[in-house]
Design a protein around this motif. Structure first.
Motif: not given
Length: 183
Positions: A110-138
């Motif tokens: 849903s956030t169009q996240g990208n997998d973390l590199p193999d040495d960091l995974g499992p996991g992903f990095a993405a951006r989303r918009t919060n309730a105040q319409d601000e971009t949050v990187s996570f």
């Protein structure tokens, strides 16, 4: 002929200006965050300098919470603690994780996240918009058995910073301490 002669200098000036100024979407502050755990620290773990570079906050409040066993659970950094204060950075460890594999995959999709590199995974990095319409990187990263989850959220980024790269760097340096080494 006069039109052509005047057009050439104008085009030359525009071309020169275009090569001298960075594209509007590219980061202009490329300073490294450095050692994320260097002193002085906030929340007994995170470098104050890295927080300042990533969030752009000169003055802020950091609030830590501990888990059941007295271990690090979270660090929240805000411009001030009032409801109007801007939230800057939040690092959290969930043990146990509140999300199962399906929840994490749905969040990634849903956030169009990208997998973390193999040495960091499992996991992903993405951006989303919060309730105040601000971009949050996570960044969300978890143990292979999905039992523990480490999240890094950058709500307010310093001007010119790549907040997703900063969130990933916080995760990269904190993962061995908070996720891999956790018991």
């Amino acid at each position: 002929m006069k039109i052509q002669l005047m057009t050439i200098p104008v085009l030359a000036v525009l071309a020169l200006a275009a090569t001298c100024s960075p594209p509007p979407d590219s980061p202009s502050d490329t300073r490294p965050l450095g050692d994320i755990t260097a002193a002085p620290q906030e929340c007994e773990l995170i470098s104050a300098k890295a927080i300042e570079i990533a969030t752009g906050f000169d003055d802020y409040k950091a609030v830590a919470t501990k888990g059941d066993k007295g271990s690090f659970a979270s660090c929240s950094v805000a411009e001030d603690l009032t409801p109007e204060g801007d939230l800057g950075l939040v690092v959290e460890v969930f043990d146990p994780s509140p999300h199962d594999p399906e929840d994490l995959e749905n969040t990634k999709v849903s956030t169009q996240g990208n997998d973390l590199p193999d040495d960091l995974g499992p996991g992903f990095a993405a951006r989303r918009t919060n309730a105040q319409d601000e971009t949050v990187s996570f960044v969300y990263g978890w143990t292979p058995d999905y039992k523990r989850l480490l999240t890094v959220n950058i709500y307010t980024s310093a001007p010119g910073r790549d907040s997703l790269a900063d969130a990933t760097e916080f995760f990269r340096q904190l993962k061995p301490l908070l996720l891999d080494g956790a018991t």
